[in-house]
Design an enzyme around this catalytic site. Structure first.
Site, PDB file in Angstrom:
ATOM      1  CD1 TRP A  70      -7.163 -28.883 -20.278  1.00 25.75           C
ATOM      2  CD2 TRP A  70      -8.565 -30.592 -20.664  1.00 25.75           C
ATOM      3  NE1 TRP A  70      -8.096 -28.894 -19.268  1.00 25.75           N
ATOM      4  CE2 TRP A  70      -8.967 -29.939 -19.468  1.00 25.75           C
ATOM      5  CE3 TRP A  70      -9.304 -31.693 -21.098  1.00 25.75           C
ATOM      6  CZ2 TRP A  70     -10.066 -30.351 -18.725  1.00 25.75           C
ATOM      7  CZ3 TRP A  70     -10.406 -32.101 -20.348  1.00 25.75           C
ATOM      8  CH2 TRP A  70     -10.767 -31.422 -19.182  1.00 25.75           C
ATOM      9  CG  ASN A 112      -1.439 -30.101  -9.695  1.00 19.47           C
ATOM     10  OD1 ASN A 112      -2.126 -29.341  -8.987  1.00 19.47           O
ATOM     11  ND2 ASN A 112      -1.698 -30.322 -10.961  1.00 19.47           N
ATOM     12  CD  GLU A 113      -5.595 -32.174 -11.881  1.00 22.12           C
ATOM     13  OE1 GLU A 113      -5.038 -32.472 -12.943  1.00 22.12           O
ATOM     14  OE2 GLU A 113      -6.670 -31.549 -11.838  1.00 22.12           O
ATOM     15  CD  GLU A 152      -1.854 -26.357 -18.332  1.00 21.72           C
ATOM     16  OE1 GLU A 152      -2.601 -27.318 -18.116  1.00 21.72           O
ATOM     17  OE2 GLU A 152      -1.306 -25.693 -17.429  1.00 21.72           O
ATOM     18  CE  LYS A 153       1.385 -20.953 -27.297  1.00 19.51           C
ATOM     19  NZ  LYS A 153       1.763 -22.365 -27.019  1.00 19.51           N
ATOM     20  CG  PHE A 154      -4.365 -21.099 -26.910  1.00 15.11           C
ATOM     21  CD1 PHE A 154      -4.510 -19.764 -27.274  1.00 15.11           C
ATOM     22  CD2 PHE A 154      -3.428 -21.869 -27.573  1.00 15.11           C
ATOM     23  CE1 PHE A 154      -3.746 -19.216 -28.299  1.00 15.11           C
ATOM     24  CE2 PHE A 154      -2.659 -21.332 -28.591  1.00 15.11           C
ATOM     25  CZ  PHE A 154      -2.816 -20.004 -28.958  1.00 15.11           C
ATOM     26  CG  HIS A 155      -6.496 -23.426 -19.037  1.00 15.49           C
ATOM     27  ND1 HIS A 155      -7.178 -22.721 -18.069  1.00 15.49           N
ATOM     28  CD2 HIS A 155      -6.828 -24.723 -18.854  1.00 15.49           C
ATOM     29  CE1 HIS A 155      -7.882 -23.576 -17.334  1.00 15.49           C
ATOM     30  NE2 HIS A 155      -7.690 -24.785 -17.796  1.00 15.49           N
ATOM     31  CD  GLU A 185      -6.089 -27.203 -10.857  1.00 14.56           C
ATOM     32  OE1 GLU A 185      -6.495 -27.502 -12.007  1.00 14.56           O
ATOM     33  OE2 GLU A 185      -4.994 -27.586 -10.415  1.00 14.56           O
ATOM     34  NE  ARG A 226       0.466 -31.224 -16.094  1.00 13.64           N
ATOM     35  CZ  ARG A 226      -0.550 -30.435 -15.804  1.00 13.64           C
ATOM     36  NH1 ARG A 226      -0.395 -29.420 -14.985  1.00 13.64           N
ATOM     37  NH2 ARG A 226      -1.747 -30.641 -16.323  1.00 13.64           N
TER      38      ARG A 226
HETATM   39  C1  GAL Z   1      -5.471 -29.490 -14.129  1.00 14.92           C
HETATM   40  C2  GAL Z   1      -4.100 -29.228 -13.569  1.00 14.92           C
HETATM   41  C3  GAL Z   1      -3.658 -27.792 -13.797  1.00 14.92           C
HETATM   42  C4  GAL Z   1      -3.948 -27.376 -15.205  1.00 14.92           C
HETATM   43  C5  GAL Z   1      -5.420 -27.562 -15.470  1.00 14.92           C
HETATM   44  C6  GAL Z   1      -5.837 -27.136 -16.848  1.00 14.92           C
HETATM   45  O1  GAL Z   1      -5.624 -30.835 -14.459  1.00 14.92           O
HETATM   46  O2  GAL Z   1      -4.046 -29.487 -12.196  1.00 14.92           O
HETATM   47  O3  GAL Z   1      -2.282 -27.685 -13.520  1.00 14.92           O
HETATM   48  O4  GAL Z   1      -3.204 -28.156 -16.073  1.00 14.92           O
HETATM   49  O5  GAL Z   1      -5.745 -28.914 -15.345  1.00 14.92           O
HETATM   50  O6  GAL Z   1      -7.205 -27.350 -17.064  1.00 14.92           O
END
Ligand code: GAL
Length: 710
Positions: free
Chosen positions: A332, A164-165, A372-375, A324, A126
């Site tokens: 991550w 985003n960020e 990000e499936k394990f988030h 968030e 991304r």
């Molecule tokens: C942020 C991001 C989100 C998601 C999240 C995961 O940095 O804005 O889209 O990736 O981290 O922790």
């Protein structure tokens, strides 16, 4: 909407509740495009069950909204927004520019960013674009125009989420486009090559430029690239990216009155990922931030507290939005530790205590596919019969009980925040440049040490820049402000002479805004104000400590030098700096300036803090705060809300009298007429009017115990 953050958060909370009864925001990123449409009905049903009132939609939807160039498909988004509206859930609508689709990057490969080593990023993750790319800017503007035009009147939408960020994955970019942009930026800054050559000190190592075309971004070279060139490139890169935000925000504002924001990333934006949030914040209607715990740090709640306070600094003390955080583990970090029972509530309450008017998460439903499936999400893979879901529902209830807090400001014992920490972006970036006296001398680490000391003492702290008006603060701490502009130095000097109390730590005021040494005694900008003349830095070996005559030991650094007019509170007791001042106090004008020439351990720092606070008449919110208990306060119209958060494993009793610990505990509804017992892991928020004065005897009364939910 004014870009001053004054009324914008109120605008949102009024729409989440009503103008008479505003509501704190609760919800998160909602990515319905990852799921079959049948799932959406269950989503909104469960959102209602949890009390979700705000979701961010469309952040990563570009490839679905514009499947091929100029061909837009909004049907699915229309249906999602209508469904949310029908269920009373408000929307923070994204303009979807954070992740250009494959068709775009494939067609315009020149839009992809390039690393310092000359490697062009590919797409497939991304944020695959360069801020300077005209193709990206054109496509992002066109998409923004479509989305803002189509949805500006949609009744679900209450705010806008640009991108985003910014800069998370593509900053800085060293492409030829960036080189051209950098040259124009430098021409505007310096006017002439002579000006640039002087500022960059190019007489050193034969770096003199004779034409603008010779100037490049600080790409990988044999060894250290010119430090001022690196610093200016960070400044330019932040500005270039900010132009992207401003262009998209302007399009949205031409269609819609709702507040516009983009989500920040706390302390994470260093020299090598440069975004100067102080400058960016001026462009936000609402300052919003994303925060993720450093999972392995057992005291990560202190880093959370510092980040939340910094975010409030960017918002100039006004309420802000936690855009968030996570309900449990992220995906991550090397080891993604799940949140402990109750940690979700404690973390969210920390943010609210420090000025957030809501708690949002990434993301609503944990993904089934993708990186990000394990988030964690609000709704886990494993459904609603889960710890996470129960705690999500509990948090929704807690935020409803605290709705009255919205719009209040963070206060300290005197009725306002008495202490501020100086945190200039330039000082941080410059301190992260290479070839410095010690890799251990870190602006962020030193800033955190000081913030932690105030945190442990139960003293609320703001963050400000060196050039801000500091006159309202009793005590100002400038930790490792290595680079200081002339105006910042003059402002701090004037603050002290007018009666303020200023603490300066080592490696501060050393260089000017071009990263040129301020000649004469160290610390250059402050030697006179501090009444010290230091002559040589003596960084210590890894793990080495020096004995001090007080507040010791010192690590990382000490200095050879002497006091001129300053009173010496502690000297170095051994080694090559033996006899040199370690901690000093100097009267200047009607104020005092203190110097701390080493890194103190937490115990020494806490002890020293009591000296500064006694001089500056700074009181904690509660005396003798028990270990691992966090305290914070918000106030509005004569009402105080005191947040007590027990991060520890012991039940504690908060001593009275203290900061307003009589009144109603809002999470349980219990009346408190005296002490407060807080179980391990528990949170209490006490509403009171006219908090009792410190030292006033406690009225005889019943105690109330707040139990942890676990
Ligand atoms: C942020 C991001 C989100 C998601 C999240 C995961 O940095 O804005 O889209 O990736 O981290 O922790």
């Amino acid at each position: 909407m004014d870009s001053n953050n004054t009324a914008a958060m109120d605008y949102i909370t009024a729409r989440l509740g009503s103008p008479e009864a505003p509501a704190l925001a609760f919800g998160g990123d909602y990515n319905p495009e990852q799921w079959p449409e049948e799932t959406w009905t269950e989503d909104v049903r469960l959102m209602r069950e949890a009390g979700v009132n705000l979701v961010s939609v469309g952040i990563f939807s570009w490839s679905l909204l514009e499947p091929s160039e100029g061909a837009y498909e909004f049907g699915w988004l229309d249906r999602v927004l209508d469904l949310l509206h029908a269920n009373g859930i408000r929307v923070d609508l994204a303009n979807a520019t954070a992740s250009p689709p494959p068709w775009f990057s494939h067609k315009y490969p020149q839009s992809l960013p390039i690393t310092a080593d000359g490697v062009r990023h590919s797409y497939g993750s991304r944020q695959a674009f360069a801020a300077s790319s005209p193709e990206y800017r054109r496509a992002a503007a066109a998409l923004t125009e479509q989305i803002a035009g189509r949805y500006s009147d949609h009744p679900a939408v209450v705010m806008w989420h640009v991108h985003n960020e910014y800069g998370c994955h593509n900053q800085p970019d060293f492409s030829d486009g960036a080189a051209a942009g950098f040259r124009s930026w430098l021409e505007r800054r310096y006017g002439s090559l002579d000006g640039l050559n002087t500022a960059w000190g190019t007489a050193f190592w034969s770096q003199r430029y004779s034409a603008w075309a010779e100037i490049l971004p600080p790409r990988t070279s044999g060894t250290w690239v010119n430090p001022t060139q690196q610093l200016d490139f960070a400044r330019y890169s932040s500005d270039e990216l900010l132009e992207c935000y401003k262009a998209e925000a302007a399009i949205i504002r031409s269609h819609s009155p709702h507040p516009v924001t983009t989500n920040f990333m706390g302390f994470n934006m260093g020299l090598h990922q440069p975004v100067d949030y102080w400058r960016w914040a001026e462009q936000m209607d609402v300052v919003s931030n994303d925060h993720y715990l450093i999972a392995e740090d057992r005291r990560n709640f202190q880093e959370l507290a510092a980040t939340a306070d910094l975010t409030r600094g960017w918002a100039k003390g006004k309420p802000w939005l936690l855009m968030e955080h996570s309900t449990s583990a992220v995906n991550w970090q090397p080891r993604n530790i799940a949140k402990a029972p109750g940690e979700l509530l404690r973390n969210s309450m920390q943010h609210v205590a420090r000025g957030a008017d809501g708690a949002l998460f990434f993301q609503w439903r944990a993904s089934r596919a993708g990186a990000e499936k394990f988030h964690s999400g609000l709704l886990p893979h494993t459904g609603t019969d889960t710890k996470v879901w129960r705690e999500v529902v509990q948090l929704g209830q807690a935020l409803r009980s605290l709705a009255e807090v919205s719009g209040s400001v963070v206060t300290g014992a005197s009725g306002r925040v008495d202490v501020t920490i100086i945190h200039d972006t330039d000082a941080r970036w410059a301190s992260e440049l290479d070839s410095h006296p010690s890799v251990d001398a870190s602006n962020i680490a030193e800033t955190r040490r000081w913030h932690d000391a105030f945190y442990r003492a139960g003293i609320p702290t703001d963050f400000r820049q060196s050039t801000d008006d500091l006159s309202g603060y009793r005590l100002v701490v400038a930790p490792m402000q290595y680079l200081l502009s002339d105006s910042g130095a003059a402002n701090l000097d004037g603050y002290v002479r007018a009666g303020g109390h200023l603490v300066i730590t080592y490696f501060s005021g050393i260089v000017d805004e071009n990263d040129h040494i301020r000649l004469g005694s160290y610390p250059g900008a402050f030697s006179g104000l501090l009444g010290v003349q230091m002559e040589e830095f003596l960084p210590l070996r890894a793990g080495e400590a020096v004995r001090l005559s007080g507040f010791g030991p010192g690590t990382c650094w000490n200095e050879l030098g002497k006091a001129t007019t300053a009173e010496v509170l502690a000297v170095v007791d051994e080694g090559p700096a033996a006899g040199s001042p370690a901690v000093t106090r100097n009267h200047a004008g009607s104020g005092r300036a203190y110097y701390v020439a080493t890194t103190l351990a937490p115990e020494g720092l806490s002890e020293l803090l009591t000296v500064f606070c006694a001089d500056a008449a700074v009181l904690p919110l509660i005396p003798e705060l028990p270990a691992n208990v966090e305290i914070g306060r918000r106030s509005k119209d004569g009402t105080d809300w005191t947040f007590c958060i027990n991060h520890g494993t012991d039940d504690v009793r908060l001593p009275l009298p203290g900061a307003g610990l009589t009144g109603v505990e809002l999470l349980s509804g219990a009346d408190l007429n005296g002490g407060l017992s807080l179980a391990a892991g528990a949170v209490a928020v006490v509403r009171s009017r006219n908090s009792p004065l410190m030292g006033e005897p406690a009225s005889p009364s019943t105690n109330h115990s707040i139990h942890s939910s676990h």
